[in-house]
Design a protein around this motif. Sequence first.
Motif, short mmCIF file in Angstrom:
data_model
loop_
_atom_site.label_atom_id
_atom_site.label_comp_id
_atom_site.label_asym_id
_atom_site.label_seq_id
_atom_site.Cartn_x
_atom_site.Cartn_y
_atom_site.Cartn_z
N LEU A 98 0.82 -1.21 0.00
CA LEU A 98 0.00 0.00 0.00
C LEU A 98 0.85 1.26 0.00
N ALA A 99 1.96 1.24 0.72
CA ALA A 99 2.85 2.41 0.72
C ALA A 99 3.34 2.70 -0.69
N ALA A 100 3.60 1.63 -1.48
CA ALA A 100 4.06 1.81 -2.85
C ALA A 100 3.01 2.48 -3.72
N ARG A 101 1.76 2.41 -3.28
CA ARG A 101 0.66 3.03 -4.03
C ARG A 101 0.22 4.35 -3.42
N GLY A 102 0.99 4.82 -2.45
CA GLY A 102 0.69 6.12 -1.84
C GLY A 102 -0.45 6.08 -0.85
N LEU A 103 -0.76 4.90 -0.31
CA LEU A 103 -1.86 4.77 0.64
C LEU A 103 -1.31 4.52 2.04
N HIS A 104 -2.07 4.94 3.04
CA HIS A 104 -1.63 4.81 4.42
C HIS A 104 -2.34 3.65 5.09
N LEU A 105 -1.57 2.73 5.65
CA LEU A 105 -2.10 1.58 6.36
C LEU A 105 -1.82 1.74 7.84
N ARG A 106 -2.86 1.63 8.64
CA ARG A 106 -2.72 1.69 10.10
C ARG A 106 -3.35 0.43 10.68
N SER A 107 -2.76 -0.09 11.75
CA SER A 107 -3.26 -1.32 12.35
C SER A 107 -3.63 -1.11 13.81
N THR A 108 -4.69 -1.76 14.23
CA THR A 108 -5.03 -1.86 15.64
C THR A 108 -4.69 -3.28 16.08
N VAL A 109 -3.73 -3.40 16.99
CA VAL A 109 -3.34 -4.72 17.48
C VAL A 109 -4.37 -5.16 18.52
N ARG A 110 -5.11 -6.20 18.19
CA ARG A 110 -6.17 -6.66 19.08
C ARG A 110 -5.72 -7.79 19.98
N ARG A 111 -4.68 -8.49 19.55
CA ARG A 111 -4.15 -9.56 20.40
C ARG A 111 -2.71 -9.87 20.01
N LEU A 112 -1.87 -10.04 21.01
CA LEU A 112 -0.49 -10.46 20.80
C LEU A 112 -0.15 -11.36 21.98
N ASP A 113 -0.05 -12.67 21.70
CA ASP A 113 0.08 -13.61 22.80
C ASP A 113 0.72 -14.90 22.30
N VAL A 114 1.20 -15.72 23.23
CA VAL A 114 1.68 -17.06 22.92
C VAL A 114 0.56 -18.05 23.22
N VAL A 115 0.23 -18.89 22.22
CA VAL A 115 -0.89 -19.82 22.35
C VAL A 115 -0.48 -21.17 21.77
N PRO A 116 -1.18 -22.25 22.15
CA PRO A 116 -0.96 -23.53 21.48
C PRO A 116 -1.41 -23.42 20.02
N ALA A 117 -0.62 -23.93 19.12
CA ALA A 117 -0.95 -23.82 17.69
C ALA A 117 -2.17 -24.66 17.36
N PRO A 118 -3.19 -24.07 16.68
CA PRO A 118 -4.26 -24.90 16.13
C PRO A 118 -3.67 -25.94 15.18
N ASP A 119 -4.38 -27.03 14.98
CA ASP A 119 -3.83 -28.13 14.20
C ASP A 119 -3.36 -27.70 12.82
#
Length: 251
Positions: A98-119
């Motif tokens: 998106l930056a290459a196309r002149g657009l602005h990307l913003r993120s809201t981090v809703r979760r950052l955690d260590v979890v057991p991997a789903p199968d």
Amino acid sequence: MQGPAVMDRSSPVPLHHQLKVILTEMVRSGELKPGDPFPGELRLCEQYGVSRTVVRQALVQLEFEGIVDRMRGRGTFVASPRTTQGLVQSLSGQFEDLAARGLHLRSTVRRLDVVPAPDHVARALGLPDGADVVLLERLRFVQGEPWVLAVTYLLADTITWLRETDLTEGSLYAAMDERGTRPIHGRRTIQTRAASATMAADLGIRRGTPVMLLTSVGLDRHEQPVEYFEAWHRGDRTVFEVDLVRSDAVV
């Protein structure tokens, strides 16, 4: 709405196509802006001296080309521009695309955690069942509008530096690049799904609206999986662009 008062009835070009071109130019020139309502069918009939069939044919073409959104019970509106993301030949992240196309990307981090991997994640990353992985969930906005819900799984040892990384305005791939862990190739697939009630609320769309699910496995220079993600894109705001290259191999 301004525009030509009449169309060229002596032209071999069909009237519905002429009307489509006129309305398209009004959008491209900025006379009609994203979110603006289109005039009703009756008004267009009167202004351009055409039948309702001609107007409807023009609107169908405009909707197919992503220029307008037609909403049952609400009317027709100028569509917001769709965001293009490349799929082939360069393993780039959404931030970089998106930056290459002149657009602005913003993120809201809703979760950052260590979890057991789903199968399915453990299989994708080549890990034992139930092994720990980092789960990073972000709701991502383009020009302030919700665009994609991204759920990324990374190897467990990334959690320390991830917690110290700006993932709101920054690029995950850039941070991985600094540590030599960025994927350099991989495999991506696309599926179409219907948005659940929760996802619809996140993305600002109606429940059941089509969304595009992009899944990806990224491998490092040693051919080891380092990333798996699922990104749920708004179908009305995304175009996936694929580059095709001719193979010189003899078939």
